[in-house]
Design an enzyme around this catalytic site. Structure first.
Site, PDB file in Angstrom:
ATOM      1  N   HIS A 103     -13.323   5.707  -3.396  1.00  0.00           N
ATOM      2  CA  HIS A 103     -12.239   4.698  -2.839  1.00  0.00           C
ATOM      3  C   HIS A 103     -12.292   3.572  -3.214  1.00  0.00           C
ATOM      4  CE1 HIS A 103      -8.879   4.752  -0.436  1.00  0.00           C
ATOM      5  NE2 HIS A 103      -9.463   4.182   0.574  1.00  0.00           N
TER       6      HIS A 103
ATOM      7  N   CYS B 117       0.812  -1.070   0.032  1.00  0.00           N
ATOM      8  CA  CYS B 117       0.102   0.055  -0.043  1.00  0.00           C
ATOM      9  C   CYS B 117       0.791   1.217   0.182  1.00  0.00           C
ATOM     10  CB  CYS B 117      -0.840   0.059   1.084  1.00  0.00           C
ATOM     11  SG  CYS B 117      -1.631   1.642   1.367  1.00  0.00           S
TER      12      CYS B 117
ATOM     13  N   CYS C 158      -5.611  -0.831  -6.881  1.00  0.00           N
ATOM     14  CA  CYS C 158      -4.185  -1.022  -6.403  1.00  0.00           C
ATOM     15  C   CYS C 158      -3.933  -2.535  -6.389  1.00  0.00           C
ATOM     16  CB  CYS C 158      -3.938  -0.046  -5.076  1.00  0.00           C
ATOM     17  SG  CYS C 158      -4.904  -0.871  -3.771  1.00  0.00           S
TER      18      CYS C 158
ATOM     19  N   CYS D  62      -4.008   7.161  -1.394  1.00  0.00           N
ATOM     20  CA  CYS D  62      -5.336   7.196  -2.054  1.00  0.00           C
ATOM     21  C   CYS D  62      -6.541   7.757  -1.304  1.00  0.00           C
ATOM     22  CB  CYS D  62      -5.722   5.906  -2.743  1.00  0.00           C
ATOM     23  SG  CYS D  62      -4.302   5.078  -3.389  1.00  0.00           S
TER      24      CYS D  62
ATOM     25  N   TYR E  87      -9.198   0.614  -5.232  1.00  0.00           N
ATOM     26  CA  TYR E  87      -8.844  -0.742  -4.665  1.00  0.00           C
ATOM     27  C   TYR E  87      -8.290  -1.536  -5.930  1.00  0.00           C
ATOM     28  CZ  TYR E  87      -9.007  -0.038   0.238  1.00  0.00           C
ATOM     29  OH  TYR E  87      -8.690   0.191   1.299  1.00  0.00           O
TER      30      TYR E  87
ATOM     31  N   THR F 213      -4.063   4.983   7.530  1.00  0.00           N
ATOM     32  CA  THR F 213      -3.035   4.677   6.313  1.00  0.00           C
ATOM     33  C   THR F 213      -2.204   5.755   6.309  1.00  0.00           C
ATOM     34  OG1 THR F 213      -4.504   3.230   5.546  1.00  0.00           O
ATOM     35  CG2 THR F 213      -2.551   4.019   3.929  1.00  0.00           C
TER      36      THR F 213
ATOM     37  N   GLU G 191      -6.623  -5.372   4.695  1.00  0.00           N
ATOM     38  CA  GLU G 191      -7.177  -3.928   4.178  1.00  0.00           C
ATOM     39  C   GLU G 191      -7.892  -4.425   2.908  1.00  0.00           C
ATOM     40  OE1 GLU G 191      -4.039  -1.457   2.570  1.00  0.00           O
ATOM     41  OE2 GLU G 191      -4.980   0.143   3.433  1.00  0.00           O
TER      42      GLU G 191
ATOM     43  N   GLU H 173       0.096   1.885   9.300  1.00  0.00           N
ATOM     44  CA  GLU H 173      -1.277   2.215   9.784  1.00  0.00           C
ATOM     45  C   GLU H 173      -1.038   2.918  11.185  1.00  0.00           C
ATOM     46  OE1 GLU H 173      -1.243  -0.970   8.672  1.00  0.00           O
ATOM     47  OE2 GLU H 173      -1.901  -0.334   6.666  1.00  0.00           O
TER      48      GLU H 173
HETATM   49  C1  LIG Z   1      -5.086  -1.799   6.900  1.00  0.00           C
HETATM   50  C2  LIG Z   1      -6.300  -0.753   7.056  1.00  0.00           C
HETATM   51  C3  LIG Z   1      -5.979   0.603   6.608  1.00  0.00           C
HETATM   52  C4  LIG Z   1      -7.185   1.530   6.613  1.00  0.00           C
HETATM   53  N1  LIG Z   1      -6.900   2.676   6.555  1.00  0.00           N
HETATM   54  C5  LIG Z   1      -7.814   3.845   6.522  1.00  0.00           C
HETATM   55  C6  LIG Z   1      -7.424   5.235   6.270  1.00  0.00           C
HETATM   56  O1  LIG Z   1      -6.563   5.479   5.691  1.00  0.00           O
HETATM   57  N2  LIG Z   1      -8.397   6.014   6.694  1.00  0.00           N
HETATM   58  C7  LIG Z   1      -9.813   5.597   7.234  1.00  0.00           C
HETATM   59  O2  LIG Z   1     -10.428   6.570   7.644  1.00  0.00           O
HETATM   60  N3  LIG Z   1      -9.812   4.428   7.598  1.00  0.00           N
HETATM   61  C8  LIG Z   1      -8.994   3.506   7.179  1.00  0.00           C
HETATM   62  N4  LIG Z   1      -9.074   2.014   7.477  1.00  0.00           N
HETATM   63  C9  LIG Z   1     -10.446   1.647   8.010  1.00  0.00           C
HETATM   64  C10 LIG Z   1     -11.547   0.880   7.300  1.00  0.00           C
HETATM   65  O3  LIG Z   1     -12.273   1.603   6.575  1.00  0.00           O
HETATM   66  C11 LIG Z   1     -12.214   0.186   8.344  1.00  0.00           C
HETATM   67  O4  LIG Z   1     -11.497  -0.762   8.914  1.00  0.00           O
HETATM   68  C12 LIG Z   1     -13.936  -0.619   8.039  1.00  0.00           C
HETATM   69  O5  LIG Z   1     -14.822   0.511   7.870  1.00  0.00           O
HETATM   70  C13 LIG Z   1     -14.184  -1.275   8.929  1.00  0.00           C
HETATM   71  O6  LIG Z   1     -14.338  -0.659  10.402  1.00  0.00           O
HETATM   72  P1  LIG Z   1     -13.584  -1.167  11.815  1.00  0.00           P
HETATM   73  O7  LIG Z   1     -12.507  -1.631  11.244  1.00  0.00           O
HETATM   74  O8  LIG Z   1     -14.004  -0.467  12.651  1.00  0.00           O
HETATM   75  O9  LIG Z   1     -14.354  -2.645  11.856  1.00  0.00           O
HETATM   76  P2  LIG Z   1     -16.097  -2.874  12.457  1.00  0.00           P
HETATM   77  O10 LIG Z   1     -16.798  -1.680  12.199  1.00  0.00           O
HETATM   78  O11 LIG Z   1     -15.906  -3.240  13.907  1.00  0.00           O
HETATM   79  O12 LIG Z   1     -16.467  -4.137  11.694  1.00  0.00           O
HETATM   80  C14 LIG Z   1     -16.144  -5.501  11.995  1.00  0.00           C
HETATM   81  C15 LIG Z   1     -17.620  -6.299  11.489  1.00  0.00           C
HETATM   82  O13 LIG Z   1     -18.809  -5.885  12.332  1.00  0.00           O
HETATM   83  C16 LIG Z   1     -19.707  -5.288  11.298  1.00  0.00           C
HETATM   84  N5  LIG Z   1     -20.399  -4.219  11.651  1.00  0.00           N
HETATM   85  C17 LIG Z   1     -19.748  -2.889  12.317  1.00  0.00           C
HETATM   86  N6  LIG Z   1     -20.918  -2.230  12.371  1.00  0.00           N
HETATM   87  C18 LIG Z   1     -22.060  -2.936  12.422  1.00  0.00           C
HETATM   88  C19 LIG Z   1     -23.416  -2.490  12.575  1.00  0.00           C
HETATM   89  N7  LIG Z   1     -23.787  -1.249  13.098  1.00  0.00           N
HETATM   90  N8  LIG Z   1     -24.362  -3.359  12.455  1.00  0.00           N
HETATM   91  C20 LIG Z   1     -24.030  -4.768  12.180  1.00  0.00           C
HETATM   92  N9  LIG Z   1     -22.537  -4.960  11.697  1.00  0.00           N
HETATM   93  C21 LIG Z   1     -21.768  -4.330  11.922  1.00  0.00           C
HETATM   94  C22 LIG Z   1     -18.946  -5.005   9.940  1.00  0.00           C
HETATM   95  O14 LIG Z   1     -19.748  -5.379   8.909  1.00  0.00           O
HETATM   96  C23 LIG Z   1     -18.016  -5.947  10.194  1.00  0.00           C
HETATM   97  O15 LIG Z   1     -18.325  -7.430   9.629  1.00  0.00           O
HETATM   98  C24 LIG Z   1      -8.363   0.975   7.065  1.00  0.00           C
HETATM   99  C25 LIG Z   1      -8.617  -0.131   7.718  1.00  0.00           C
HETATM  100  C26 LIG Z   1      -7.694  -1.107   7.566  1.00  0.00           C
HETATM  101  C27 LIG Z   1      -7.582  -2.628   7.811  1.00  0.00           C
HETATM  102  S1  SF4 Z   2      -6.365   2.455  -2.147  1.00  0.00           S
HETATM  103 FE1  SF4 Z   2      -4.807   0.779  -2.043  1.00  0.00          FE
HETATM  104  S2  SF4 Z   2      -2.815   1.684  -2.122  1.00  0.00           S
HETATM  105 FE2  SF4 Z   2      -4.110   3.251  -1.914  1.00  0.00          FE
HETATM  106  S3  SF4 Z   2      -4.207   3.974   0.152  1.00  0.00           S
HETATM  107 FE3  SF4 Z   2      -5.999   2.282  -0.251  1.00  0.00          FE
HETATM  108  S4  SF4 Z   2      -4.936   0.318   0.136  1.00  0.00           S
HETATM  109 FE4  SF4 Z   2      -3.354   1.911  -0.103  1.00  0.00          FE
END
Ligand SMILES: Cc1cc2nc3c(=O)[nH]c(=O)nc-3n(C[C@H](O)[C@H](O)[C@H](O)COP(=O)(O)OP(=O)(O)OC[C@H]3O[C@@H](n4cnc5c(N)ncnc54)[C@H](O)[C@@H]3O)c2cc1C
Ligand code: SF4
Length: 510
Positions: free
Chosen positions: A299, A107, A305, A111, A303, A198, A453, A264
């Protein structure tokens, strides 16, 4: 606020200049319970910085692909800072993303900011149109500043969220979602935390945005603002990645990808001040859903990417088959074909979403929502299957390979040279390097970017299924079926003229 000063005086052009721009900043970063003084020199952090640096170097190597002429400054700036004004802009974003995935195998972290700018451009325009606010002009002024410095901007959307069944204002602890704690004539103060951010430490600025649809009672959570990453009151707690300490062992083989990695961190805001000029939403809760929808539309097709990263993994799988002497076996070839088919399916849906782009009222182009969601939904599954097949081709050594130190040991090194050899003409160390790369991408540091991710970034799988369900136009499809089955008496001319709306209108636009 060192970054603000720098942005108005110096323009970053190369990867090296970018890395230098990160030095001497006063960021409060914690890793392993200790404060990190210079992230650029930290062996665990540096690979993620190199990945961002590559975005600058690609812009030098291939300016048409990775840079644009800024409409604000007239100079070349990164494509990651560009607001799309035609279909070609959207498509080129995807081509750049695939290339960077190929070059880094991870990554490259830019983006979220790019997609935030693009969505904010149209949302601020429409907010101003409805409410007579001044956000769009501020947003353009901020973007101009970013173009002047050619800076890196992160997108901070995901709140830590606490109890997922409760709205922000219902949480026992209001800090579970970033919110306004105080308003003054000069600006606002915010507190709360954003998770999984990220490239936040590798950025110069962050745009803070709400993470979900909001109601009137959530007004104080409806805040969009730009903050310099070195603003007073921000703490970064670095996220661990699988096998991350291998980069601190001093070797280069066992890390798998010694040069590049993702990043992250959790970002904690403790009454961080945002001056008025950097506020792009303050209380307009009714626009939060639009922002989230537009952002995720951009966004989720970003992906693609992962298809660039997938190219690297397919190459590694094919290489290990060569090294093991079995490239011609039919099931090996078939598995490589399957991996390629899955990988191109990701790319195909993402780039199709961009090709179906259309203008918003602001003039900014947005990609097709349905295909963006389909792309991201594929990404929640296909990299896992590609990774499974790569591990199949790699054999068990991917998980049991002895260490680099043992390979270099004066006594047992020769034993490993002998017994870890594949084909006689293949260097044992090269074979170990490829196995470690497959490990890195499917179990190690870059499995964070390639697998987890892929699952959760830009929203967990259910988020895409909800959007696909909303846009799938079942009534339209039922009518199609009923006309052909002879149940409905309307003509197909009626349906073409009357019902061509939403996704299908964009599919058939000429
Ligand atoms: C490597 C990585 C990079 C990331 N980078 C960024 C970034 O740069 N900027 C950024 O803003 N975010 C980033 N994210 C965040 C990403 O958008 C979130 O991980 C994603 O939206 C899920 O949220 P969470 O991790 O809190 O999981 P959760 O919300 O806890 O989800 C876990 C499970 O619970 C379910 N769930 C959640 N809420 C509910 C509900 N109300 N009712 C029923 N089911 C539910 C989901 O569907 C899922 O199956 C990144 C995540 C990762 C893993
Ligand atoms: S779109 Fe792909 S490369 Fe770009 S920030 Fe997200 S995971 Fe990283």
């Amino acid at each position: 606020m060192a970054t603000i000063e720098m942005s108005s005086t110096t323009k970053i052009n190369t990867g090296e200049e970018y890395i230098n721009s990160l030095k001497g900043r006063d960021l409060k970063i914690y890793l392993f319970g200790e404060k990190v003084e210079d992230p650029t020199e930290h062996p665990m952090i540096r690979p993620s910085i190199n990945a961002v640096a590559k975005t600058y170097d690609l812009a030098v190597m291939a300016p048409e692909l990775a840079s644009v002429i800024s409409p604000f400054t007239g100079e070349r700036v990164s494509r990651f800072l560009h607001v799309c004004t035609n279909v070609s802009d959207l498509v080129l974003q995807n081509k750049m993303q695939r290339k960077l995935g190929q070059l880094t195998g991870t990554c490259f972290q830019r983006c979220v900011g790019m997609d935030a700018f693009n969505s904010l451009y149209s949302v601020t325009f429409e907010m101003d149109e409805k409410n007579g606010t001044n956000y769009h002009k501020r947003m353009k002024a901020f973007l101009t500043k970013m173009h002047q410095g050619n800076l890196v901007v992160g997108g901070a959307m995901t709140d830590v969220k606490g109890d997922r069944s409760l709205a922000p204002h219902q949480q026992e602890d209001q800090d579970m979602f970033v919110h306004i704690t105080k308003r003054t004539d000069e600006g606002v103060y915010i507190s709360g935390a954003k998770a999984h951010q990220t490239g936040c430490i590798n950025s110069h600025w962050m745009v803070v945005m709400p993470t979900m649809r909001l109601k009137e009672a959530d007004k104080n959570f409806a805040i969009i603002g730009a903050v310099s990453v070195d603003s007073k009151g921000i703490t970064y707690i670095y996220g661990r990645q699988s096998c991350d300490t291998r980069s601190m062992e001093g070797g280069v083989i066992d890390v798998g990808n010694a040069t590049y990695g993702g990043q992250e961190a959790m970002v904690i805001f403790d009454n961080v001040f945002i001056p008025n000029e950097y506020i792009f939403m303050d209380g307009e809760f009714d626009f939060a859903a639009l922002l989230v929808e537009r952002f995720t539309t951009y966004h989720r097709r970003s992906y693609v990417c992962k298809s660039g990263v997938g190219d690297v993994l397919i190459g590694a799988a094919a290489s290990i088959a060569d090294m093991n002497g079995i490239p011609k076996a039919s099931h090996i070839k078939d598995k490589l074909v399957e991996m390629t088919h899955l990988n191109e399916t990701i790319y195909g849906t993402g780039i199709a979403s961009s090709y179906q782009g259309y203008p918003t009222k602001s003039g900014a182009y947005i990609c097709d929502e349905m295909l963006a969601n389909v792309c991201k939904h594929h990404v929640t599954k296909m990299p896992y299957e590609i990774g499974r097949l790569a591990q199949d081709l790699a054999g068990g050594l991917v998980a049991t390979l002895p260490s680099e130190q043992d390979l270099n040991h004066p006594e047992i090194g020769a034993l490993l040279q002998k017994y870890l050899r594949g084909k006689a003409d293949v260097n044992t160390e090269d074979r170990m390097r490829i196995l470690r790369l497959i490990e890195n991408m499917t179990l190690g540091r870059n499995a964070v970017g390639y697998l987890t991710e892929s699952m959760h970034g830009a929203g967990s799988p259910q988020a895409q299924r909800i959007q696909i369900g909303r846009s799938m136009q079942l009534e339209y499809k039922k009518r199609l079926a009923k006309i052909i089955a002879g149940i409905e008496i309307e003509t197909d001319k009626d349906i073409v003229i009357e019902e061509l709306s939403g996704y299908f209108a964009r599919v058939f636009k000429i």
